[in-house]
Structures are given as C-alpha cells and as structure tokens.
Design a protein around this motif. Structure first.
Motif, short mmCIF file in Angstrom:
data_model
loop_
_atom_site.label_atom_id
_atom_site.label_comp_id
_atom_site.label_asym_id
_atom_site.label_seq_id
_atom_site.Cartn_x
_atom_site.Cartn_y
_atom_site.Cartn_z
N TYR A 240 1.25 -1.38 0.25
CA TYR A 240 -0.02 -0.15 0.09
C TYR A 240 0.88 1.03 -0.18
CZ TYR A 240 -4.20 -3.13 1.00
OH TYR A 240 -4.83 -3.87 1.86
N PRO A 241 0.91 2.28 -0.83
CA PRO A 241 2.08 3.08 -1.23
C PRO A 241 1.43 3.81 0.38
CG PRO A 241 0.06 3.50 -2.84
CD PRO A 241 0.11 1.98 -2.24
N ASP A 242 0.59 4.19 -0.02
CA ASP A 242 0.64 5.65 1.66
C ASP A 242 0.26 4.64 2.88
OD1 ASP A 242 0.53 7.57 -0.45
OD2 ASP A 242 -1.53 7.29 -1.30
N SER A 243 0.47 3.23 3.26
CA SER A 243 0.76 3.01 4.25
C SER A 243 1.83 3.60 5.45
CB SER A 243 1.08 2.02 4.51
OG SER A 243 2.31 1.70 4.15
N MET A 244 1.03 3.75 6.48
CA MET A 244 1.58 4.07 7.64
C MET A 244 2.89 3.75 8.18
SD MET A 244 0.59 7.11 7.13
CE MET A 244 0.86 8.42 8.49
N GLY A 245 3.95 4.33 9.07
CA GLY A 245 5.01 3.82 9.85
C GLY A 245 5.32 4.57 10.69
N VAL A 246 6.59 3.75 11.80
CA VAL A 246 6.68 4.62 12.76
C VAL A 246 8.00 4.15 12.45
CG1 VAL A 246 6.71 4.81 15.05
CG2 VAL A 246 4.47 4.53 14.29
N ASN B 111 18.47 5.62 20.11
CA ASN B 111 19.53 6.97 19.93
C ASN B 111 18.83 8.04 21.23
OD1 ASN B 111 22.17 7.99 19.51
ND2 ASN B 111 21.45 8.02 17.92
N ARG B 112 17.98 8.17 21.05
CA ARG B 112 16.40 9.23 21.98
C ARG B 112 15.87 7.86 22.65
NH1 ARG B 112 13.77 12.58 16.85
NH2 ARG B 112 16.07 13.74 15.97
N CYS B 113 16.11 6.78 22.89
CA CYS B 113 14.89 6.14 23.59
C CYS B 113 15.80 6.47 25.13
CB CYS B 113 14.99 4.95 23.36
SG CYS B 113 13.83 4.00 24.58
N VAL B 114 15.17 6.62 26.47
CA VAL B 114 16.05 6.44 27.70
C VAL B 114 15.38 5.52 28.70
CG1 VAL B 114 17.02 9.50 27.98
CG2 VAL B 114 14.29 8.28 28.30
N GLY B 115 14.65 5.11 28.20
CA GLY B 115 13.41 3.62 29.10
C GLY B 115 12.97 4.51 29.82
N CYS B 116 11.88 5.04 29.23
CA CYS B 116 10.82 5.46 30.87
C CYS B 116 10.02 5.03 31.05
CB CYS B 116 10.75 7.52 30.68
SG CYS B 116 10.20 7.48 29.20
N ARG B 117 9.47 3.94 29.64
CA ARG B 117 8.59 3.37 30.11
C ARG B 117 7.41 3.45 29.61
NH1 ARG B 117 8.26 -1.32 33.98
NH2 ARG B 117 7.39 -2.31 33.12
N GLU C 128 2.82 8.99 20.87
CA GLU C 128 2.07 9.93 21.45
C GLU C 128 2.25 10.63 22.93
OE1 GLU C 128 -1.78 11.17 19.92
OE2 GLU C 128 -1.99 11.31 22.28
N ALA C 129 2.78 8.90 23.37
CA ALA C 129 3.21 9.20 25.03
C ALA C 129 5.13 9.56 25.44
CB ALA C 129 2.60 8.24 25.86
N CYS C 130 5.31 9.33 24.38
CA CYS C 130 6.35 8.72 23.99
C CYS C 130 7.50 10.74 24.95
CB CYS C 130 7.23 8.53 22.75
SG CYS C 130 9.34 8.57 23.10
N PRO C 131 7.97 11.15 25.34
CA PRO C 131 8.78 12.09 26.19
C PRO C 131 9.95 12.59 25.57
CG PRO C 131 9.19 10.77 27.33
CD PRO C 131 8.34 10.35 26.48
N GLN C 132 10.20 11.66 24.10
CA GLN C 132 11.34 11.83 23.91
C GLN C 132 11.43 12.00 22.99
OE1 GLN C 132 14.81 12.53 25.15
NE2 GLN C 132 13.60 12.39 26.85
N GLU C 133 10.08 12.45 21.92
CA GLU C 133 10.28 11.86 20.13
C GLU C 133 11.14 10.93 20.10
OE1 GLU C 133 9.83 15.54 18.49
OE2 GLU C 133 8.92 17.06 20.40
#
Lengths: 417, 294
Positions: free
Chosen positions: B16-22, B27-33, B180-185
């Motif tokens: 699907y050409p317009d499918s979404m992803g993440v 590097n940015r994750c600090v393990g805050c859970r 959405e919950a990630c404080p570190q983007e």
C-alpha cells in the motif's frame, strides 16, 4: 485370550456361525465370544492392562486440566516455542509413521502386487489410526479445538500451507475410513457395503497417493515459514517437503514391520496361518522398499546441504548432532535392512525397523523442537505435557488392540465375504 | 505482452503506497517506559505486577534470555516492551522498544489458514479473534517473535499482539498511543515512504551517531515500524539474520508443486496401474509370483 483360543475350537471368532451352527450375536462378537466373566478375567489377568490403567489414572485428570484451565496449566506456555511435544511427536511424528496405508494400498491395488495382500489391511488400519490420533493430538494442542472445522467451512485461507494440511488430512482420513470399512463390514456381515467400497477402491487409492504426497510434504513445508528459526541443517526451503515425504516412506514401512512384529509376538492367536507364514517374506519385501527410500533420503539430504552451501555447519556441534541423527536414524537401519534382504534374515529387518521408526520420530522432534530456535535457549517440555502425550499414545494402543482383536485384519474372515 | 505485464504486477505486490509507519530512534530512547504504560491503557491490558516506573524490570529476562541474551518479550499481558542494553562503545545504556513491526508482507498473515490477519491500507496488521483456531502457526512464522498466545485461558484463548492502535487511532489517521506518549520524540509517525527519507537524512547528517542502516527497510521484505541505531543492530537485541525478503518467498517452492501433483499424479498413477496389470490382462489367471519389495 491366548488360553481361551487354545481351549475352544470356535475361538477366536472368524466366522458368523458358532460350532453348533447358531449365529454369533454382535454382543458376543464384541466380547470375543467369551462370557462376560471370562472377558473380565482375561482383562485383569493381563499385566499390560494394569500398566494402561496406571497411565490413564495419572493422565486423564491432566487432560481434563488442560481443557478446563487452558494450555498454560499443562505446558510451559512458551511464546517462543508455540509448538511443543503434542505436535512434534503427535502430529509431525505420527503422520509419517502412518504412511503405511497409502504405501501398501498403492502396492497391492495399483501395482497389482497381490502377494502383499496379507499385510495390506494392517497397513491400512495403521494408517487410519495414526492419522486419527494425530488429529487427537492436534485437538489437545489447538487453542480453540471446537473450531476445528473453521478452515474448511467458516473462514478459508487457501494460500496457507496449513490449509492444505487440514483439508488433506481430513479428506485422507475419510479415504482411510473407507479403506478399512470392508473388514468392518465382513465382521458385521453386511456385504453390500463391502461391495460398494470395493467398486471404488482404485479411486480411493489414487486419491490416497495424491493426498499423502501433498500433506506429508506440507508438514515439512510448514517449517519453511520459519527459515531463520530452524538450524540450517534441518531447514531447506527447496527440499523440506521432499525430505518429509521420503522419510515418511521408510517411516511408514518400518512402522508396518514393527506393528506386524508386535502382532506376531502378542497376538499370534488372532493371526491366521496365512499371515504368520508369509510374514517373514513380506517383512523382507517391505525392508527392500525401505532401503531404497533411505538411500534416496540420504541422497536428497546431502543434495540439500550442497544446494544451500551448508557444509561448514557439519563441523560444528550442531553438525555432529545432525550426522549422529542421520547415522543412527537412517544409515544404520539402512545397512541392516540391506543385509537382511540380502541374507533373507527377517529378524534383522525387524531390528532395523525399530531403529527406523525411532529415526523418523527423532528427526521430527529435532526439526520441530531441538533445532527450532537454535540461536536461543532450549525448551524442555513440562512434565505434564509429556504425561498427556504418553496418555494419548496409550489410548492409541488400546484402540489399536481393540480393533485387531476383532476385525479381520490379521486373519481372513471365514464366512461370506 | 499485456498479460506478461499484469502477471508481473501480481507477482510483485507493491504494497500500500500510502501506508503509515513509525521510525524508532534508539539514540533518543531513555527507557522511561511511558510507551508501555500508554499501550497498556489504550489496549485495556491487565495492570502489570511491577508498576511502569519500576526500572528493575530491565534486569529481567524471559526464560533463557531471548535475542542477544537479554530482555523481556511481548506476551499476553503486554504488546510492547522496552529492553536495556549495555554496549561497550557508549558510556550509557541504550534502550530499544519492541512491538509488532507490521510487515508489508506479514508472515503471520500468509501462514494463517483461516485468514485471521489483515494488512490494512493504513499499514496495520490486525487480527480477528473470531475465526482464529489457535494453531499458533503465526507465532512460528513471525521472524520477530511478536505474536503471543493467551495460554492462561481455556475457553477464550486468542493471539495477543500490537495492532498499531488500528481501531481506536490509526483508522482516523492518528498516531498510536505509544508514539504520542513518548516524551523524547524517539518515535516518528508518518508515511513509511517519508520515514525512510527522514531516516536516511538523519544518518547522512550525523554519520557519527548512526550506523548506516535502517532496520526494517528490507528486513522480512520491509516493515512499517523501522529503527535507527547508534551501534550495530545485533548489539541492541535485533535479529540481524532475518532474511531480507518476505517469509512467504521461502514457502513458494512448495506451494508451486501443489497444483502439479494434483493434476499430474492421477494420470501418472492410473498409467502405472495399467502398466503393472498389463501382464494380468494378457495371461488371464496366470499366477505370476514376483519377489521383492516396492
């Protein structure tokens, strides 16, 4: 039962009529022509029955636990090893050992080798029961066993290998029921039914070959969904289905030799002279077939290694385990079979068959459990899982024996046929 | 000419050409859970024994350790987990979130014989518990060890896996709860095509901070969730042996022989039968005793 058979002329039942000319009733046939007390006595006298009782006493409550409290209560509930002993032994192991049905059906009905006739029915029954209990094992393992017909009627995913397995095992099971029915009809005395089946035997046999080729292969092909999880030596995207199919050929033949040997040892009273006298010769015939299948199998195994360029793995620990499996499970029985055929030594062929059966089971367990997740930890099944596996196998043995005692499998019916 | 073209198009499904992803940046994750907590709430999963701010979970393994020897995995109580990795090159620990990667050609979907899985045009791989039989082939097939089974239930077991918050969020074009919950983007939500561009740009601009690989661009034929990492992916718990083509490609060899056997075998064996019994037809009742096996 041995004793009764020696005492009374008319036992074991092989005819519709008693010595005095009256007809055996169905109840008498079920009780093997014994009075109820005699029947109970012979049950209690047999030490093997006590062993069965112990297995059931331990195993049946655990099976009940599985259905009441979920798979997690009797297994390690592993998400890394979704398939455990029930499938590794019960499905992947039992199905190849049950290939005897289509092998002998083909030999006798299709290739016209009537000399194998005395053992054909045993081969068909072995096939039927093996498949049936493979489905029983599957039912224990399925998360929602009550949805077994879903892939057939409710939600179809025809592009999946398992879809093929489901359909083929289901249709083949009915084919095998039809193939075994004639002996049941003879015993029952309903000849019309038997004639009806006889008229379609060729079609059934050809259907048996097609279905068997595909689902024996498909069981192997299921593992091609996990190319990175199986150790490369047990996994070949191109050849997996041929490996499973060819090993099922000698697995089924070996199993037939094993079962016929047990029949000869423990059920001699039930076998007729026709079966007993031709057994050595037939065993060697089967041995010859198994030898060819084993040579072919070894050949394709090494072709697969060459094709996937996996020689280097042979020098690792896994490689040595792999070679051990092939040596003990295939090469040694192959040599024994070959010597047996050459020297006309049926006893040696029987030894080879026992090893051959073990070899196929070992290969399936190696594929599904040992070499699976080879770069992770090794899952050791929970003891309750092993107990359930043994209990169902015991149930299989009891059913097997129940039928062999009665139906004209090991003997020819003397009455109307 | 035309037929050749369509045949090719059918073989190479272009996704699907317009499918979404993440795009997840290790590097940015600090393990805050926070993502684990958000997922738990959004999906209505049971409250865990240890709260989400208890970081001792990073010392837990699941039995035997999992990939790279450490880490928890997804199971019937959690669709996503964060694991901690100590790597020699960097003086602080690295964290990596895992969940369903939402493959472009999912192995779970192609292995399922009751069509319980669907790849939606938005990019999610969703699951239908109403038709699932519980055979667990999807768990065998998933190269990322994602789907889990509700082994604890006897009467309503099912497969448990991340569905990209499809029915509550993705369908409406909103990012999943964890993102959405990630404080570190640490996670970027967007069209998969654009995410690949963003990933490449980040690698190009900071060659010192990233290894030159986007995990998930090619793995298992491409996934909707993709990763950037400062160290070799094997060091932070990724399976680097996952083939770079869809799992179904390994099964095609077998699938292609099925119709041939179905069509050729009847004629072939009926022919064998006629040949084998030719002699019988010629010398009627001439009992020929032939020796030997098959």
């Amino acid at each position: 039962m041995k004793l009764f058979a020696r005492e009374k002329q008319e036992l074991p039942i092989a005819d519709h009529f008693k010595a005095d000319g009256s007809r055996w009733s169905l109840k008498e046939k079920l009780l093997l022509g014994l009075s109820f007390d005699d029947y109970r006595q012979q049950l209690l006298r047999n030490p093997f029955n006590w062993l069965i009782l112990i297995v059931f006493a331990v195993g049946l409550p655990i099976i009940a636990q599985r259905f009441l409290f979920g798979l997690g209560s009797v297994t390690h509930a592993s998400n890394d090893y979704p398939w455990g002993l029930f499938l590794a032994f019960g499905l992947f192991g039992m199905v190849p050992l049950s290939a005897s049905g289509f092998m002998l059906g083909t030999t006798v009905e299709l290739f016209g080798r009537k000399d194998f006739h005395p053992i054909e029915r045993l081969a068909l029954l072995n096939g039927l029961l093996g498949y049936f209990f493979a489905v029983v094992y599957l039912q224990v393992d399925l998360g929602m066993p009550w949805r077994l017909p879903y892939p057939m009627f409710v939600s179809l995913g025809p592009a999946a290998v398992l879809f093929l397995v489901a359909w083929h095992v289901a249709t083949y099971l009915s084919v095998q029921v039809a193939e075994v029915l004639p002996s049941f009809f003879e015993w029952l005395g309903w000849l019309k039914g038997k004639r009806m089946i006889r008229s379609m035997v060729l079609g059934l046999t050809v259907a048996g070959i097609i279905l068997s080729t595909l689902h024996q292969g498909a069981l192997g092909a299921l593992f091609t969904y996990a190319p990175g999880k199986l150790h490369p030596l047990w996994m070949s995207a191109n050849f997996q289905w041929i490996h499973f199919l060819t090993s099922a050929v000698f697995g089924g033949l070996s199993m037939l030799i094993v079962v016929s040997t047990f029949s000869k040892w423990f059920l001699a009273w039930r076998c007729d002279h026709h079966f007993l006298e031709s057994l050595d010769k037939l065993t060697l015939g089967l041995a010859k077939g198994a030898t060819f299948a084993m040579i072919t199998y070894l050949g394709i195994k090494f072709i697969a290694i060459a094709h996937d360029k996996e020689w280097v793995y042979l020098f690792t620990g896994w490689g040595q385990y792999f070679l051990l499996e092939l040596t003990i499970g295939v090469f040694i029985p192959m040599m024994l079979f070959a010597f047996a055929v050459r020297n006309g030594n049926a006893r040696m062929a029987r030894v080879a068959a026992f090893i051959g059966v073990f070899g196929v089971l070992w290969n399936r367990i190696n594929t599904a459990l040992i070499s699976f997740n080879w770069h992770m930890y090794q899952e050791i099944p929970y003891w309750k899982e092993a107990v359930i596996t043994i209990t169902i196998f015991t149930l299989y043995l009891v059913t097997y024996r129940f039928i062999l005692y009665r139906l004209p499998i090991l003997y020819e019916w003397k009455g109307d046929k | 000419m035309l037929s050749l073209k369509t045949a090719k198009a059918a073989g190479d499904f272009d996704h699907y050409p317009d499918s979404m992803g993440v795009l997840v940046d290790v590097n940015r994750c600090v393990g805050c859970r926070s993502c684990e907590a958000a997922c738990n709430k959004e999906q209505g999963l049971p409250e865990p024994e240890k709260p989400f701010n208890d970081y001792s979970v990073f010392d837990e393994g699941h039995e035997g350790g999992g990939h790279g020897g450490v880490g928890r995995r997804t199971d019937e109580t959690r669709y996503t987990v964060v694991n901690k990795y100590e790597v020699p090159e960097i003086d602080h620990p690295l964290y990596r979130k895992s969940q369903c990667n939402h493959c472009l050609e999912p192995a779970c979907l192609t292995s399922c014989f009751v069509n319980a899985y669907t790849k939606t045009p938005e990019g999610a791989v969703i699951y239908n518990p109403d038709v699932c039989v519980g055979c667990r082939t999807c768990m065998i097939a998933c190269p990322f060890y994602v789907p889990a089974f509700k082994y604890s239930s006897a009467f309503s077991p099912r497969v448990m896996k991340c569905i990209f918050c499809y029915d509550t969020r993705l369908k409406e074009g909103r990012p999943p709860a964890c993102v959405e919950a990630c404080p570190q983007e640490a996670m970027t939500f967007g069209k998969r095509f654009d995410l690949l561009e963003i990933g490449r740009k980040r690698i190009r601009q900071h060659p010192d901070k990233y290894v030159n690989h986007i995990y998930g661009e090619k793995e298992a034929g491409g996934t909707a969730w993709m990763y950037l990492s400062p160290v070799e992916f094997g060091e932070v718990g990724f399976d680097v042996h996952v083939p770079h083509e869809p799992v179904i490609n390994f099964v095609r060899d077998f699938l292609s022989i099925v119709p041939m056997v179905l069509v050729i075998w009847p004629a072939l064996f009926a022919g064998f039968h006629l040949l084998a019994n030719r002699k019988d037809a010629q010398h009627n009742h001439d009992d020929i005793d032939r020796e030997g096996g098959e």
